[in-house]
Design a protein around this motif. Structure first.
Motif, PDB file in Angstrom:
ATOM      1  N   ALA A 132      -4.324 -13.648  -3.697  1.00  0.00           N
ATOM      2  CA  ALA A 132      -3.060 -13.137  -4.241  1.00  0.00           C
ATOM      3  C   ALA A 132      -3.135 -11.632  -4.493  1.00  0.00           C
ATOM      4  O   ALA A 132      -2.193 -10.890  -4.189  1.00  0.00           O
ATOM      5  CB  ALA A 132      -2.714 -13.876  -5.534  1.00  0.00           C
ATOM      6  N   MET A 133      -4.255 -11.153  -5.034  1.00  0.00           N
ATOM      7  CA  MET A 133      -4.386  -9.721  -5.316  1.00  0.00           C
ATOM      8  C   MET A 133      -4.342  -8.888  -4.037  1.00  0.00           C
ATOM      9  O   MET A 133      -3.722  -7.824  -3.999  1.00  0.00           O
ATOM     10  CB  MET A 133      -5.691  -9.443  -6.078  1.00  0.00           C
ATOM     11  N   THR A 134      -4.997  -9.374  -2.993  1.00  0.00           N
ATOM     12  CA  THR A 134      -5.067  -8.594  -1.761  1.00  0.00           C
ATOM     13  C   THR A 134      -3.834  -8.772  -0.883  1.00  0.00           C
ATOM     14  O   THR A 134      -3.641  -8.003   0.065  1.00  0.00           O
ATOM     15  CB  THR A 134      -6.322  -8.975  -0.948  1.00  0.00           C
ATOM     16  N   SER A 135      -3.000  -9.746  -1.197  1.00  0.00           N
ATOM     17  CA  SER A 135      -1.777  -9.975  -0.410  1.00  0.00           C
ATOM     18  C   SER A 135      -0.570  -9.245  -0.991  1.00  0.00           C
ATOM     19  O   SER A 135       0.530  -9.344  -0.443  1.00  0.00           O
ATOM     20  CB  SER A 135      -1.481 -11.477  -0.330  1.00  0.00           C
ATOM     21  N   TRP A 136      -0.771  -8.573  -2.106  1.00  0.00           N
ATOM     22  CA  TRP A 136       0.325  -7.864  -2.767  1.00  0.00           C
ATOM     23  C   TRP A 136       0.960  -6.834  -1.834  1.00  0.00           C
ATOM     24  O   TRP A 136       0.259  -6.071  -1.179  1.00  0.00           O
ATOM     25  CB  TRP A 136      -0.204  -7.173  -4.018  1.00  0.00           C
ATOM     26  N   ARG A 137       2.275  -6.821  -1.792  1.00  0.00           N
ATOM     27  CA  ARG A 137       3.003  -5.837  -0.989  1.00  0.00           C
ATOM     28  C   ARG A 137       3.333  -4.639  -1.865  1.00  0.00           C
ATOM     29  O   ARG A 137       3.948  -4.786  -2.921  1.00  0.00           O
ATOM     30  CB  ARG A 137       4.283  -6.453  -0.420  1.00  0.00           C
ATOM     31  N   ALA A 138       2.896  -3.472  -1.439  1.00  0.00           N
ATOM     32  CA  ALA A 138       3.096  -2.254  -2.237  1.00  0.00           C
ATOM     33  C   ALA A 138       4.559  -2.098  -2.632  1.00  0.00           C
ATOM     34  O   ALA A 138       5.467  -2.303  -1.824  1.00  0.00           O
ATOM     35  CB  ALA A 138       2.629  -1.039  -1.458  1.00  0.00           C
ATOM     36  N   ASP A 139       4.766  -1.731  -3.886  1.00  0.00           N
ATOM     37  CA  ASP A 139       6.110  -1.574  -4.440  1.00  0.00           C
ATOM     38  C   ASP A 139       6.224  -0.153  -5.000  1.00  0.00           C
ATOM     39  O   ASP A 139       5.424   0.243  -5.845  1.00  0.00           O
ATOM     40  CB  ASP A 139       6.331  -2.622  -5.539  1.00  0.00           C
ATOM     41  N   ARG A 140       7.210   0.590  -4.542  1.00  0.00           N
ATOM     42  CA  ARG A 140       7.320   2.001  -4.931  1.00  0.00           C
ATOM     43  C   ARG A 140       7.526   2.194  -6.430  1.00  0.00           C
ATOM     44  O   ARG A 140       7.265   3.274  -6.968  1.00  0.00           O
ATOM     45  CB  ARG A 140       8.483   2.659  -4.169  1.00  0.00           C
ATOM     46  N   ASP A 141       8.008   1.167  -7.123  1.00  0.00           N
ATOM     47  CA  ASP A 141       8.282   1.293  -8.552  1.00  0.00           C
ATOM     48  C   ASP A 141       7.184   0.695  -9.427  1.00  0.00           C
ATOM     49  O   ASP A 141       7.348   0.615 -10.647  1.00  0.00           O
ATOM     50  CB  ASP A 141       9.622   0.612  -8.884  1.00  0.00           C
ATOM     51  N   THR A 142       6.098   0.280  -8.806  1.00  0.00           N
ATOM     52  CA  THR A 142       5.010  -0.358  -9.554  1.00  0.00           C
ATOM     53  C   THR A 142       3.700   0.398  -9.329  1.00  0.00           C
ATOM     54  O   THR A 142       3.357   0.719  -8.199  1.00  0.00           O
ATOM     55  CB  THR A 142       4.840  -1.826  -9.113  1.00  0.00           C
ATOM     56  N   ILE A 143       3.001   0.661 -10.423  1.00  0.00           N
ATOM     57  CA  ILE A 143       1.696   1.308 -10.348  1.00  0.00           C
ATOM     58  C   ILE A 143       0.598   0.275 -10.580  1.00  0.00           C
ATOM     59  O   ILE A 143       0.795  -0.714 -11.276  1.00  0.00           O
ATOM     60  CB  ILE A 143       1.561   2.454 -11.372  1.00  0.00           C
ATOM     61  N   ASP A 144      -0.569   0.508  -9.978  1.00  0.00           N
ATOM     62  CA  ASP A 144      -1.732  -0.347 -10.199  1.00  0.00           C
ATOM     63  C   ASP A 144      -2.584   0.227 -11.320  1.00  0.00           C
ATOM     64  O   ASP A 144      -2.800   1.441 -11.393  1.00  0.00           O
ATOM     65  CB  ASP A 144      -2.581  -0.442  -8.936  1.00  0.00           C
ATOM     66  N   VAL A 145      -3.076  -0.655 -12.175  1.00  0.00           N
ATOM     67  CA  VAL A 145      -3.987  -0.268 -13.249  1.00  0.00           C
ATOM     68  C   VAL A 145      -5.154  -1.240 -13.247  1.00  0.00           C
ATOM     69  O   VAL A 145      -4.960  -2.462 -13.209  1.00  0.00           O
ATOM     70  CB  VAL A 145      -3.285  -0.289 -14.624  1.00  0.00           C
ATOM     71  N   LYS A 146      -6.362  -0.709 -13.265  1.00  0.00           N
ATOM     72  CA  LYS A 146      -7.541  -1.560 -13.351  1.00  0.00           C
ATOM     73  C   LYS A 146      -7.738  -2.015 -14.794  1.00  0.00           C
ATOM     74  O   LYS A 146      -7.665  -1.207 -15.725  1.00  0.00           O
ATOM     75  CB  LYS A 146      -8.783  -0.808 -12.872  1.00  0.00           C
ATOM     76  N   LEU A 147      -7.982  -3.297 -14.959  1.00  0.00           N
ATOM     77  CA  LEU A 147      -8.203  -3.836 -16.297  1.00  0.00           C
ATOM     78  C   LEU A 147      -9.376  -3.135 -16.967  1.00  0.00           C
ATOM     79  O   LEU A 147      -9.362  -2.902 -18.182  1.00  0.00           O
ATOM     80  CB  LEU A 147      -8.441  -5.348 -16.215  1.00  0.00           C
ATOM     81  N   GLU A 148     -10.386  -2.792 -16.192  1.00  0.00           N
ATOM     82  CA  GLU A 148     -11.561  -2.104 -16.737  1.00  0.00           C
ATOM     83  C   GLU A 148     -11.174  -0.757 -17.355  1.00  0.00           C
ATOM     84  O   GLU A 148     -11.666  -0.385 -18.433  1.00  0.00           O
ATOM     85  CB  GLU A 148     -12.601  -1.881 -15.638  1.00  0.00           C
ATOM     86  N   ASP A 149     -10.267  -0.028 -16.695  1.00  0.00           N
ATOM     87  CA  ASP A 149      -9.808   1.261 -17.227  1.00  0.00           C
ATOM     88  C   ASP A 149      -8.984   1.060 -18.493  1.00  0.00           C
ATOM     89  O   ASP A 149      -9.085   1.851 -19.448  1.00  0.00           O
ATOM     90  CB  ASP A 149      -8.980   1.990 -16.176  1.00  0.00           C
TER      91      ASP A 149
END
Length: 263
Positions: A162-179
């Motif tokens: 599911a994580m790797t199948s995500w389709r990039a969305d111009r209004d959504t940013i990615d954040v690492k849980l570790e950060d």
């Protein structure tokens, strides 16, 4: 700001509980409404200002829906290990389910919410693979190494897919849980600014959410939480054997790199 939806996109063991708690406290602080949607989501109630997608499975046109989003991702090795440790003792209905009737329709809790959209044939194979034991009993009946393999071939694999199948969305940013866990206030401030929250309101939101910062929690609070094992969010380096790490990285090498982590 609230003319468009505030979306939190999560996955199993990548901060769903954290985001839900933060979202609900911010919603309460500003008099907004919030809802958590599990599994495959086909539509969203526009009246809800904050929406938490528990598994980030989208079956509607996200691009045509006014929103600002953040997607929480996590090192796949920790998704694997954290899922294994959590499923050993959790009380989620799908995990302790012992109803193995394969008559259609096969729904939650016979399968997790995140897999309810799968074909009936897929679900029957999943149930057969449990061998008349709950998912949890399958883990408890195995050695740690065998249990980790069982987890890798099931929930860890589903989440990584599911994580790797995500389709990039111009209004959504990615954040690492570790950060996020390393700099709670700093990362949450960046998220709130992305959402469009005013500089005046950001401190109010941070104050409302502060109790969810694991670094601020007492040892007693951490010990009582079924979702937190330690202050450190990443445990795979210390807890996985070299052989386990090598087997996992051989299988998910491209996924680890795609998500921005190193081998």
């Amino acid at each position: 700001m609230t003319a468009r939806g505030i979306y939190f996109f999560c996955y199993h063991k990548t901060g769903t509980v954290l985001c839900t708690a933060i979202a609900r406290k911010i919603a309460a602080r500003f008099g907004w409404s919030a809802i958590t949607l599990p599994g495959l989501v086909k539509s969203v109630d526009p009246a809800k200002q904050i929406v938490i997608f528990a598994h980030s499975l989208i079956d509607f046109d996200l691009q045509s829906t006014p929103h600002r989003g953040v997607r929480l991702i996590r090192d796949p090795r920790d998704v694997w290990l954290s899922g294994y440790l959590y499923h050993l003792h959790c009380s989620e209905r799908w995990c302790i389910n012992e109803q193995f009737d394969a008559a259609s329709p096969i729904l939650f809790p016979q399968v997790p919410h995140s897999q309810q959209h799968r074909s009936e044939q897929w679900k029957r194979r999943y149930i057969a693979g449990l061998g008349c034991m709950s998912y949890q009993k399958n883990l408890l009946s195995r050695s740690q190494d065998a249990g980790l393999t069982f987890e890798m071939e099931r929930y860890a694999d589903w989440t990584i897919e599911a994580m790797t199948s995500w389709r990039a969305d111009r209004d959504t940013i990615d954040v690492k849980l570790e950060d996020f866990m390393a700099d709670f206030d700093g990362v949450l401030t960046a998220i709130l600014r992305h959402f469009g929250m005013s500089e005046v309101d950001i401190p109010k939101a941070l104050s409302a959410a502060a109790s969810e910062d694991v670094q601020r929690m007492s040892d007693v609070q951490i010990a009582k939480s079924p979702y937190i094992h330690a202050r450190s969010i990443s445990k795979w380096r210390a807890m996985l054997t070299p052989d386990q790490r090598e087997r996992f990285e051989a299988r998910y090498r491209s996924a680890i790199k795609q998500l921005g982590y190193t081998l």
